[in-house]
Scaffold this motif. Structure first.
Motif, PDB file in Angstrom:
ATOM      1  N   SER A  36      57.719 -35.103 -76.398  1.00 24.96           N
ATOM      2  CA  SER A  36      56.613 -36.045 -76.211  1.00 24.96           C
ATOM      3  C   SER A  36      55.694 -35.635 -75.071  1.00 24.96           C
ATOM      4  CB  SER A  36      57.165 -37.449 -75.932  1.00 24.96           C
ATOM      5  OG  SER A  36      57.908 -37.905 -77.022  1.00 24.96           O
ATOM      6  N   GLU A  90      56.409 -38.223 -84.271  1.00 26.83           N
ATOM      7  CA  GLU A  90      56.226 -37.944 -85.697  1.00 26.83           C
ATOM      8  C   GLU A  90      55.669 -36.548 -85.983  1.00 26.83           C
ATOM      9  OE1 GLU A  90      56.974 -38.559 -89.516  1.00 26.83           O
ATOM     10  OE2 GLU A  90      57.512 -39.991 -87.956  1.00 26.83           O
ATOM     11  N   PRO A  91      54.646 -36.069 -85.240  1.00 22.33           N
ATOM     12  CA  PRO A  91      54.144 -34.716 -85.531  1.00 22.33           C
ATOM     13  C   PRO A  91      55.221 -33.633 -85.352  1.00 22.33           C
ATOM     14  CG  PRO A  91      52.577 -35.895 -84.169  1.00 22.33           C
ATOM     15  CD  PRO A  91      53.822 -36.738 -84.236  1.00 22.33           C
ATOM     16  N   GLU A  94      57.626 -33.801 -88.337  1.00 20.69           N
ATOM     17  CA  GLU A  94      57.004 -33.179 -89.512  1.00 20.69           C
ATOM     18  C   GLU A  94      57.075 -31.656 -89.427  1.00 20.69           C
ATOM     19  OE1 GLU A  94      55.808 -34.558 -92.340  1.00 20.69           O
ATOM     20  OE2 GLU A  94      56.584 -36.445 -91.565  1.00 20.69           O
ATOM     21  N   MET A  95      56.787 -31.112 -88.255  1.00 19.46           N
ATOM     22  CA  MET A  95      56.806 -29.672 -88.074  1.00 19.46           C
ATOM     23  C   MET A  95      58.211 -29.102 -88.304  1.00 19.46           C
ATOM     24  SD  MET A  95      56.164 -27.325 -84.698  1.00 19.46           S
ATOM     25  CE  MET A  95      57.640 -28.009 -83.988  1.00 19.46           C
TER      26      MET A  95
END
Length: 117
Positions: A36, A90-91, A94-95
């Motif tokens: 984060s 979340e990003p 996803e990665m």
């Protein structure tokens, strides 16, 4: 063969256990707070090395268990949920999930031929 088919089709505690193990290792080496942007920072190469290590373990297990498409999808989703529960952004989730799917797919296809004999 039937056991592998059933494992891939219906899932198992082994897939969930593997996802938990992968998420635990990831959290130990690259905690959600770091992902984060809080606290200590790692170089992009260090993060890449950590992710490659975790994903390689997953790929090795999927090959060992001979998981099919459904089993690999279940592993990807299980890891996604484990990471969400641990608080990863979340990003980043996803990665990691996309990288896992790409690596599992590449390894299943085998080496790429250049068409020469």
């Amino acid at each position: 063969m039937p056991l592998n088919f059933l494992r891939g089709l219906f899932g198992s505690n082994e897939i969930k256990s593997l996802a938990q193990s992968l998420a635990t290792e990831l959290a130990r080496r690259y905690p959600p707070t770091m992902a984060s942007g809080q606290g200590r920072k790692l170089s992009p190469q260090a993060v890449t090395n950590i992710l490659e290590s975790v994903i390689t373990k997953a790929v090795t297990k999927t090959q060992e268990w001979r998981l099919g498409v459904v089993g690999k999808a279940r592993l990807g989703n299980a890891l996604r949920w484990e990471m969400k529960e641990r608080g990863y952004p979340e990003p980043f989730i996803e990665m990691v999930t996309e990288a896992l799917v790409v690596y599992m797919t590449r390894r299943a296809a085998g080496p790429v031929s250049d068409g020469k004999r």
